[in-house]
Write a protein that holds these residues in place. Structure first.
Motif, mmCIF file in Angstrom:
data_model
loop_
_atom_site.group_PDB
_atom_site.id
_atom_site.type_symbol
_atom_site.label_atom_id
_atom_site.label_comp_id
_atom_site.label_asym_id
_atom_site.label_seq_id
_atom_site.Cartn_x
_atom_site.Cartn_y
_atom_site.Cartn_z
ATOM 1 N N CYS A 1 7.893 -2.102 50.461
ATOM 2 C CA CYS A 1 7.234 -2.089 49.209
ATOM 3 C C CYS A 1 8.237 -1.720 48.199
ATOM 4 O O CYS A 1 9.341 -0.970 48.558
ATOM 5 N N ARG B 1 7.914 -0.139 45.475
ATOM 6 C CA ARG B 1 7.506 1.407 44.744
ATOM 7 C C ARG B 1 8.049 2.283 45.747
ATOM 8 O O ARG B 1 8.547 3.313 45.263
ATOM 9 N N PRO C 1 5.354 -12.204 46.511
ATOM 10 C CA PRO C 1 5.330 -11.377 45.196
ATOM 11 C C PRO C 1 6.661 -11.031 44.903
ATOM 12 O O PRO C 1 7.385 -10.966 45.653
ATOM 13 N N VAL D 1 4.083 -4.676 46.822
ATOM 14 C CA VAL D 1 3.557 -3.405 46.962
ATOM 15 C C VAL D 1 2.739 -3.186 48.465
ATOM 16 O O VAL D 1 2.000 -4.207 48.757
ATOM 17 N N CYS D 2 2.795 -1.839 48.968
ATOM 18 C CA CYS D 2 2.164 -1.730 50.233
ATOM 19 C C CYS D 2 0.626 -1.736 49.844
ATOM 20 O O CYS D 2 -0.312 -1.915 50.482
ATOM 21 N N ARG D 3 0.330 -1.140 48.609
ATOM 22 C CA ARG D 3 -1.059 -1.419 48.340
ATOM 23 C C ARG D 3 -1.287 -1.340 46.580
ATOM 24 O O ARG D 3 -0.055 -0.752 46.038
ATOM 25 N N GLU D 4 -2.129 -1.642 45.876
ATOM 26 C CA GLU D 4 -2.065 -1.998 44.430
ATOM 27 C C GLU D 4 -1.813 -0.351 43.642
ATOM 28 O O GLU D 4 -1.202 -0.310 42.795
ATOM 29 N N ASP D 5 -2.410 0.658 44.245
ATOM 30 C CA ASP D 5 -2.457 1.889 43.685
ATOM 31 C C ASP D 5 -1.282 2.830 44.174
ATOM 32 O O ASP D 5 -1.204 3.988 44.073
ATOM 33 N N CYS D 6 -0.084 1.955 44.850
ATOM 34 C CA CYS D 6 0.913 2.837 45.352
ATOM 35 C C CYS D 6 1.688 3.738 44.124
ATOM 36 O O CYS D 6 1.809 3.166 43.200
#
Length: 173
Positions: free
Chosen positions: A54, A56, A112, A116-121
């Motif tokens: 990720c 982030r 990408p 990111v591991c998830r959108e809201d990271c």
């Protein structure tokens, strides 16, 4: 027409600094090869395991990606290819085609830029590096250095006020 269903080792260095195909992992090819007037039309899918971290929080990311492939490999003696330097040209050399550059193009363009591991990271704390996904309430009291002198002046005024109250109480006795 020929159908090709094979598992082959994935080529190395397909991706960018943060994410890509793990070199040597299984690559599933499900391709159809058709002889056409200009060359061989290759169409189908290539499924690869994408691995990275990720952008982030630096946690691991892994998922399967299915790349759609459709590309014409020109016969060497063919005169019907596009005479454009901006368009990639692929060739049938002898009886062989090299699918590697087509695969690289199909996968790398779909990856990408900032995975990111998830959108809201929430990422990592800029001060101490703690993963903010594990402690969303984490924060540091940071004073802008431009206000440091004013904060010091405020502390001095508060100390003076406290000192004056103590001496006023002593005088009253």
């Amino acid at each position: 027409m020929e159908i090709l269903n094979e598992q082959v080792p994935a080529p190395a260095d397909v991706g960018n600094a943060l994410i890509g195909i793990r070199g040597g992992s299984e690559l599933d090819l499900d391709l159809r090869l058709e002889a056409v007037h200009e060359g061989i039309l290759v169409s189908g899918t290539a499924t690869a395991q994408i691995a990275g971290e990720c952008g982030r929080c630096l946690d691991s990311i892994e998922y399967d990606y299915e790349a759609d492939i459709q590309e014409l490999f020109y016969y060497e003696e063919s005169e019907e290819f596009e005479d454009d330097d901006d368009v990639d040209q692929y060739w049938v050399i002898g009886d062989l085609i090299d699918i590697d550059p087509v695969l690289r193009s199909a996968v790398v363009t779909a990856l990408p830029f900032q995975p990111v591991c998830r959108e809201d990271c929430l990422g990592l704390c800029n001060e101490c590096g703690i993963n903010l996904n594990e402690d969303p309430e984490h924060h540091h009291e940071i004073l802008d250095p431009r206000w440091a002198a004013l904060a010091q002046l405020s502390d001095n005024v508060a100390e003076d006020a406290a000192t004056n109250k103590t001496s006023d109480k002593r005088e009253e006795k």
